[in-house]
Write an enzyme that holds these catalytic residues in place. Structure first.
Site, PDB file in Angstrom:
ATOM      1  CE1 TYR A 215      91.565  51.952  40.805  1.00 46.41           C
ATOM      2  CE2 TYR A 215      89.960  51.963  42.596  1.00 46.41           C
ATOM      3  CZ  TYR A 215      90.448  52.518  41.423  1.00 46.41           C
ATOM      4  OH  TYR A 215      89.843  53.619  40.870  1.00 46.41           O
TER       5      TYR A 215
ATOM      6  CB  ILE B  12     100.827  58.069  33.067  1.00 39.57           C
ATOM      7  CG1 ILE B  12     100.121  56.809  33.582  1.00 39.57           C
ATOM      8  CG2 ILE B  12      99.858  59.059  32.458  1.00 39.57           C
ATOM      9  CD1 ILE B  12      99.191  57.065  34.778  1.00 39.57           C
TER      10      ILE B  12
HETATM   11  N1  LIG Z   1      85.040  53.717  37.647  1.00 40.32           N
HETATM   12  C1  LIG Z   1      84.794  54.030  38.901  1.00 40.32           C
HETATM   13  O1  LIG Z   1      83.827  53.582  39.511  1.00 40.32           O
HETATM   14  C2  LIG Z   1      85.711  54.972  39.642  1.00 40.32           C
HETATM   15  C3  LIG Z   1      85.425  55.256  40.975  1.00 40.32           C
HETATM   16  C4  LIG Z   1      86.240  56.136  41.662  1.00 40.32           C
HETATM   17  C5  LIG Z   1      87.329  56.724  41.027  1.00 40.32           C
HETATM   18  N2  LIG Z   1      87.598  56.431  39.733  1.00 40.32           N
HETATM   19  C6  LIG Z   1      88.764  57.070  39.111  1.00 40.32           C
HETATM   20  O2  LIG Z   1      88.292  57.864  38.028  1.00 40.32           O
HETATM   21  C7  LIG Z   1      89.277  57.918  37.002  1.00 40.32           C
HETATM   22  C8  LIG Z   1      88.634  57.566  35.679  1.00 40.32           C
HETATM   23  O3  LIG Z   1      88.119  56.232  35.761  1.00 40.32           O
HETATM   24  P1  LIG Z   1      87.189  55.603  34.641  1.00 40.32           P
HETATM   25  O4  LIG Z   1      86.010  55.044  35.297  1.00 40.32           O
HETATM   26  O5  LIG Z   1      87.023  56.596  33.528  1.00 40.32           O
HETATM   27  O6  LIG Z   1      88.119  54.392  34.186  1.00 40.32           O
HETATM   28  P2  LIG Z   1      88.582  53.917  32.759  1.00 40.32           P
HETATM   29  O7  LIG Z   1      87.448  53.974  31.800  1.00 40.32           O
HETATM   30  O8  LIG Z   1      89.307  52.634  32.989  1.00 40.32           O
HETATM   31  O9  LIG Z   1      89.615  55.051  32.333  1.00 40.32           O
HETATM   32  C9  LIG Z   1      90.968  55.037  32.713  1.00 40.32           C
HETATM   33  C10 LIG Z   1      91.794  55.313  31.480  1.00 40.32           C
HETATM   34  O10 LIG Z   1      93.171  55.276  31.865  1.00 40.32           O
HETATM   35  C11 LIG Z   1      93.880  54.648  30.821  1.00 40.32           C
HETATM   36  N3  LIG Z   1      95.157  54.109  31.268  1.00 40.32           N
HETATM   37  C12 LIG Z   1      95.417  52.938  31.921  1.00 40.32           C
HETATM   38  N4  LIG Z   1      96.738  52.792  32.090  1.00 40.32           N
HETATM   39  C13 LIG Z   1      97.325  53.876  31.527  1.00 40.32           C
HETATM   40  C14 LIG Z   1      98.670  54.295  31.359  1.00 40.32           C
HETATM   41  N5  LIG Z   1      99.707  53.555  31.810  1.00 40.32           N
HETATM   42  N6  LIG Z   1      98.902  55.472  30.740  1.00 40.32           N
HETATM   43  C15 LIG Z   1      97.895  56.223  30.269  1.00 40.32           C
HETATM   44  N7  LIG Z   1      96.604  55.867  30.376  1.00 40.32           N
HETATM   45  C16 LIG Z   1      96.328  54.722  30.997  1.00 40.32           C
HETATM   46  C17 LIG Z   1      92.964  53.550  30.338  1.00 40.32           C
HETATM   47  O11 LIG Z   1      93.323  53.164  29.020  1.00 40.32           O
HETATM   48  P3  LIG Z   1      93.249  51.606  28.584  1.00 40.32           P
HETATM   49  O12 LIG Z   1      91.868  51.146  28.934  1.00 40.32           O
HETATM   50  O13 LIG Z   1      93.540  51.669  27.143  1.00 40.32           O
HETATM   51  O14 LIG Z   1      94.303  50.915  29.391  1.00 40.32           O
HETATM   52  C18 LIG Z   1      91.597  54.234  30.385  1.00 40.32           C
HETATM   53  O15 LIG Z   1      91.288  54.859  29.161  1.00 40.32           O
HETATM   54  C19 LIG Z   1      90.398  56.971  37.447  1.00 40.32           C
HETATM   55  O16 LIG Z   1      91.448  57.737  37.986  1.00 40.32           O
HETATM   56  C20 LIG Z   1      89.759  56.113  38.509  1.00 40.32           C
HETATM   57  O17 LIG Z   1      90.717  55.672  39.456  1.00 40.32           O
HETATM   58  C21 LIG Z   1      86.806  55.580  39.012  1.00 40.32           C
END
Ligand SMILES: NC(=O)c1ccc[n+]([C@@H]2O[C@H](COP(=O)([O-])OP(=O)(O)OC[C@H]3O[C@@H](n4cnc5c(N)ncnc54)[C@H](OP(=O)(O)O)[C@@H]3O)[C@@H](O)[C@H]2O)c1
Length: 292
Positions: free
Chosen positions: A135, A47
């Protein structure tokens, strides 16, 4: 006569971050809903690469984009604020700009960490964000790239799912290797399970919901309480979990976390939408799945 199944309008939905914890279940939820999905992982679509974003989103010609990609390493973001902003703010700006060109609306996944945690009661969608971590600040900056007259921000919290790393897996791993586990009892939130929240996010994409929404499983607890819940769900003795305070954590964690990050799902309530289950129900399902 046209049957319900025949008259259903198929919506094409592009998912960013599709190989992530939430992204994986978002893709499955779109498939299950009968709509069409274009799944883009980090490897397919970076992205931060504006021309690639324009190309991939332009070619997909989707009606909606669920933007779940983010740099989610909360502590690592503290030592590289520029990268956090490049991915979470500028990457979102790229996605939104490409969406505008192709006429797609965007559903941006955001976080409880946009709040400072000082409020004594759950946070409403209308409460003022005040992030304490890089973050949180970068995710809030991402929120501000959206046009809330046509896009949506869905804030989730304490996300856990079968795919990728999360606290349920960490707690089970610690429980299998240590006699006791220590967690803070002064940070509270609502654990939210991807199996439950993903179908709601897909529904928001299909039904063109706009504005800011808090969508979490119901109920809240501290990390200490949650670790106890995980042990109970696994049939283990919850008294093995010991409590500590954030101030006593050693080593201290680089990023400050909100003490209270419970998100009131007030817009869902006002709209008479079905709230997600109490978090204990999907927790038991996930623990059973992980241990089977
Ligand atoms: N985990 C939580 O507790 C939590 C809480 C509140 C909100 N959220 C939000 O929920 C969403 C999903 O989180 P999640 O828990 O599923 O986290 P996640 O497993 O880390 O998923 C995020 C994905 O984004 C990808 N990514 C990172 N940099 C990128 C880039 N430059 N271009 C394209 N893709 C990229 C990562 O790929 P790589 O790993 O290969 O870099 C990963 O597959 C996020 O927006 C996060 O901010 C998460």
């Amino acid at each position: 006569m046209v049957g319900a199944a025949e008259s259903k309008k198929i919506v094409k939905i592009l998912v960013t971050g599709a190989a992530g914890q939430l992204g994986t279940d978002l893709v499955l939820a779109v498939q299950k809903s009968g709509h069409e999905v274009v799944a883009t992982s980090h490897a397919d679509l970076d992205i931060t690469n504006k021309s690639q974003v324009d190309l991939v989103i332009g070619q997909a010609n989707a009606q909606a984009i669920i933007h779940a990609a983010a740099w989610t390493a909360v502590d690592a973001c503290e030592s590289d604020p520029q990268k956090a902003m490049r991915v979470n703010r500028d990457g979102t700006a790229n996605v939104v700009a490409a969406a505008r060109k192709s006429g797609a609306r965007v559903i941006y996944i955001s976080t409880d960490y946009v709040f400072d945690g000082t409020k004594p009661t759950p946070y409403l969608e209308s409460d003022l964000p005040n992030p304490k971590s890089v973050y949180g600040a970068s995710k809030l900056a991402g929120e501000r790239e959206l046009d809330l007259t046509q896009d949506a921000v869905v804030r989730v919290s304490w996300v856990c799912g079968a795919h990728g790393a999360n606290m349920v897996k960490t707690i089970l791993r610690l429980a299998s290797t240590s006699p006791t586990l220590t967690f803070v009892d002064d940070q509270i939130g609502s654990p939210t399970f991807t199996s439950d929240v993903a179908p709601v996010i897909v529904d928001f994409a299909v039904n063109q919901r706009i504005g800011i929404w808090h969508v979490t499983n119901q109920g809240f607890t501290s990390w200490f309480g949650f670790a106890q819940d995980v042990l109970i769900a696994a049939g283990l003795d919850p008294s093995r979990v010991l409590s500590t305070s954030t101030a006593d954590l050693r080593p201290q964690r680089p990023a400050e976390r909100p003490a209270n990050s419970v998100l009131e799902n007030s817009k869902m309530r006002e709209g008479n939408l079905t709230l997600l289950d109490d978090y204990h129900t999907p927790l038991q399902r996930l623990v059973d799945q992980l241990l089977s």
